[in-house]
Enzyme design. Structure first.
Site, PDB file in Angstrom:
ATOM      1  N   GLN A 100       0.898  -1.354   0.150  1.00 49.90           N
ATOM      2  CA  GLN A 100      -0.081  -0.519  -0.506  1.00 49.90           C
ATOM      3  C   GLN A 100       1.330   1.520  -0.173  1.00 49.90           C
ATOM      4  O   GLN A 100       0.522   1.841  -0.882  1.00 49.90           O
ATOM      5  CB  GLN A 100      -0.349   0.094   1.406  1.00 49.90           C
ATOM      6  CG  GLN A 100      -2.281  -0.991   0.869  1.00 49.90           C
ATOM      7  CD  GLN A 100      -3.624  -0.653   1.784  1.00 49.90           C
ATOM      8  OE1 GLN A 100      -2.718   0.895   2.828  1.00 49.90           O
ATOM      9  NE2 GLN A 100      -4.015  -1.088   2.248  1.00 49.90           N
ATOM     10  N   PHE A 283     -12.872  -1.622   2.348  1.00 53.52           N
ATOM     11  CA  PHE A 283     -11.836  -2.230   2.387  1.00 53.52           C
ATOM     12  C   PHE A 283     -11.133  -1.180   1.564  1.00 53.52           C
ATOM     13  O   PHE A 283      -9.673  -0.468   1.280  1.00 53.52           O
ATOM     14  CB  PHE A 283     -11.337  -3.734   2.505  1.00 53.52           C
ATOM     15  CG  PHE A 283     -12.652  -4.112   3.564  1.00 53.52           C
ATOM     16  CD1 PHE A 283     -12.162  -4.343   4.690  1.00 53.52           C
ATOM     17  CD2 PHE A 283     -12.934  -4.911   2.925  1.00 53.52           C
ATOM     18  CE1 PHE A 283     -12.627  -4.877   5.370  1.00 53.52           C
ATOM     19  CE2 PHE A 283     -14.082  -5.577   3.583  1.00 53.52           C
ATOM     20  CZ  PHE A 283     -13.732  -5.678   4.326  1.00 53.52           C
ATOM     21  N   LEU A 284     -11.375  -0.736   0.692  1.00 52.31           N
ATOM     22  CA  LEU A 284     -10.698  -0.153  -0.888  1.00 52.31           C
ATOM     23  C   LEU A 284     -10.705   1.405  -0.873  1.00 52.31           C
ATOM     24  O   LEU A 284     -10.224   2.353  -1.520  1.00 52.31           O
ATOM     25  CB  LEU A 284     -11.568  -0.769  -2.262  1.00 52.31           C
ATOM     26  CG  LEU A 284     -11.464  -0.340  -3.446  1.00 52.31           C
ATOM     27  CD1 LEU A 284     -10.258  -0.541  -3.544  1.00 52.31           C
ATOM     28  CD2 LEU A 284     -12.062  -1.082  -4.638  1.00 52.31           C
ATOM     29  N   GLY A 285     -11.809   1.802  -0.453  1.00 53.35           N
ATOM     30  CA  GLY A 285     -12.151   2.996  -0.147  1.00 53.35           C
ATOM     31  C   GLY A 285     -11.410   3.648   0.804  1.00 53.35           C
ATOM     32  O   GLY A 285     -10.075   5.149  -0.642  1.00 53.35           O
ATOM     33  N   ASP A 286      -9.949   3.680   1.875  1.00 52.34           N
ATOM     34  CA  ASP A 286      -9.094   4.127   1.816  1.00 52.34           C
ATOM     35  C   ASP A 286      -8.000   3.819   1.073  1.00 52.34           C
ATOM     36  O   ASP A 286      -6.652   4.927   0.963  1.00 52.34           O
ATOM     37  CB  ASP A 286      -9.033   4.222   2.849  1.00 52.34           C
ATOM     38  CG  ASP A 286      -8.129   2.550   3.586  1.00 52.34           C
ATOM     39  OD1 ASP A 286      -6.780   3.029   3.206  1.00 52.34           O
ATOM     40  OD2 ASP A 286      -9.508   1.749   3.833  1.00 52.34           O
ATOM     41  N   GLN A 287      -7.731   2.834   0.236  1.00 50.33           N
ATOM     42  CA  GLN A 287      -6.418   2.739  -0.969  1.00 50.33           C
ATOM     43  C   GLN A 287      -6.896   3.393  -1.904  1.00 50.33           C
ATOM     44  O   GLN A 287      -5.635   3.762  -2.183  1.00 50.33           O
ATOM     45  CB  GLN A 287      -6.971   1.063  -0.923  1.00 50.33           C
ATOM     46  CG  GLN A 287      -6.453  -0.021   0.201  1.00 50.33           C
ATOM     47  CD  GLN A 287      -6.472  -0.738  -0.553  1.00 50.33           C
ATOM     48  OE1 GLN A 287      -6.017  -1.756  -1.267  1.00 50.33           O
ATOM     49  NE2 GLN A 287      -6.757  -2.237   0.261  1.00 50.33           N
ATOM     50  N   HIS A 307      -9.871   4.828   8.618  1.00 54.12           N
ATOM     51  CA  HIS A 307      -8.846   4.811   7.707  1.00 54.12           C
ATOM     52  C   HIS A 307      -9.316   5.946   5.819  1.00 54.12           C
ATOM     53  O   HIS A 307      -7.863   6.498   5.947  1.00 54.12           O
ATOM     54  CB  HIS A 307      -8.596   3.998   7.141  1.00 54.12           C
ATOM     55  CG  HIS A 307      -7.988   2.365   7.790  1.00 54.12           C
ATOM     56  ND1 HIS A 307      -7.899   1.647   8.993  1.00 54.12           N
ATOM     57  CD2 HIS A 307      -6.225   2.446   7.918  1.00 54.12           C
ATOM     58  CE1 HIS A 307      -7.151   0.983   9.151  1.00 54.12           C
ATOM     59  NE2 HIS A 307      -6.116   1.730   9.323  1.00 54.12           N
TER      60      HIS A 307
END
Length: 342
Positions: A100, A283-287, A307
């Site tokens: 990440q 889970f994808l949002g912050d990435q 996050h």
């Protein structure tokens, strides 16, 4: 030099990962204080240290304070020009958390970057590698980022020893991402694995997940995988293919936890993410946040997380006002890019 207070929000390793990635991308030196201040064992852990050292190599940077337990770090980047990055976390530290930090910086490198990372592929408190390969990279491709990941060997807590290899091509064409509501689900796919364990563990996980997901009334196909590594472990990742992006759910096996419970848990997580009808799971949002600043667009997330808020805060410390966030932690929300960074 930008100073980032590592105790902001949940004060975890994510502030560190995003700060150093943005420093490498923008060429802006950064000083991070109070690193992981709100954690039981504050300061840098081995996986953070290895992520920093990999970014140091990638960005040809000068670094001060890079040692385990350090609570302050200075990172002075030069040029993003390395073509190969190798990281050995040396424990079951999370490979995906190191990635990440690396992914945004690798996308801004002049050349294709190849990487090899050794550590934990499927460990608690971090995305499993199958999630990253099938959900995260799928979303990044929509933004115009071409990358690939191959699992050479799995690694579980506590022994680790997992190996992944991959590459990221230079981000030439920045495509705006508009991912708001999905209107249909085409299918659900997944991977259920068992390492140093009988094949029936992977099969039972898959079967339980499939039964739980049958209520979606779409085709469900979950591959099973049996492998050998340094220690035992199992897990399952499932993802729904919608007309915008993929949303995921996952669960890890542990001693005394029936395989059926593991499979059901992953399926229920996915169903939970699909409930609001939004394109991006929690889970994808912050990435996506560091990439969205440069691509522009709008994402609607099934759940706003700390996050996500923290990543927006870090990005805006470097780049000024970029995002509008509508929604509170624990509820569905909308993130809009109001000023795209050129």
């Amino acid at each position: 030099m930008i100073t980032i207070d590592g105790s902001y929000g949940e004060g975890g390793g994510q502030i560190l990962r995003t700060s150093i990635a943005l420093s490498a991308i923008t060429g802006e030196p950064v000083r991070i204080i109070n690193i992981r201040a709100n954690r039981p064992n504050p300061g840098l852990r081995p996986q953070h240290l290895h992520g920093i050292l990999a970014l140091k190599h990638l960005a040809n940077a000068d670094v001060k304070g890079a040692h385990v337990g350090s609570r302050e770090l200075v990172f002075i980047p030069k040029r993003l020009e390395a073509k190969k990055v190798e990281v050995n976390i040396g424990t079951a530290g999370s490979i995906t958390l190191v990635l990440q930090a690396l992914l945004p910086a690798m996308a801004f490198a002049k050349n294709r970057v190849e990487f090899k990372i050794t550590g934990g592929t499927d460990v608690p408190w971090s995305p499993p590698v199958d999630y990253l390969a099938n959900v995260t990279l799928f979303a990044l491709e929509k933004l115009g980022i071409m990358a690939g990941i191959k699992i050479v060997r799995r690694g579980h807590y506590p022994k680790g020893g997992g190996i992944i290899e991959g590459y990221v091509e230079p981000w030439k064409e920045r495509r705006e991402l508009v991912a708001t509501k999905y209107s249909s689900i085409a299918k659900v796919e997944g991977i259920s694995h068992a390492t140093n364990l009988p094949a029936h563990v992977a099969e039972r996980q898959a079967k339980a997940a499939k039964e739980e997901l049958s209520k979606l009334e779409v085709p469900v196909k979950i591959k099973t995988e049996v492998s050998k590594s340094l220690g035992p472990g199992s897990g399952i990742v499932v993802w729904a293919e919608t007309d915008c992006l993929r949303l995921g759910g996952d669960a890890l096996g542990k001693r005394g936890k029936p395989a059926e419970v593991v499979g059901k848990e992953a399926a229920q997580e996915l169903l939970e993410q699909l409930k609001p009808g939004y394109c991006v799971d929690k889970f994808l949002g912050d990435q996506l946040i560091p990439f969205l600043a440069f691509s522009g667009g709008e994402i609607w997330v099934s759940e706003v997380t700390n996050h996500l808020k923290t990543n927006i805060w870090v990005v805006e410390n470097f780049l000024g006002k970029v995002f509008d966030l509508d929604g509170e932690v624990g509820k569905p929300g909308k993130v809009k890019v109001v000023r795209r960074v050129e």
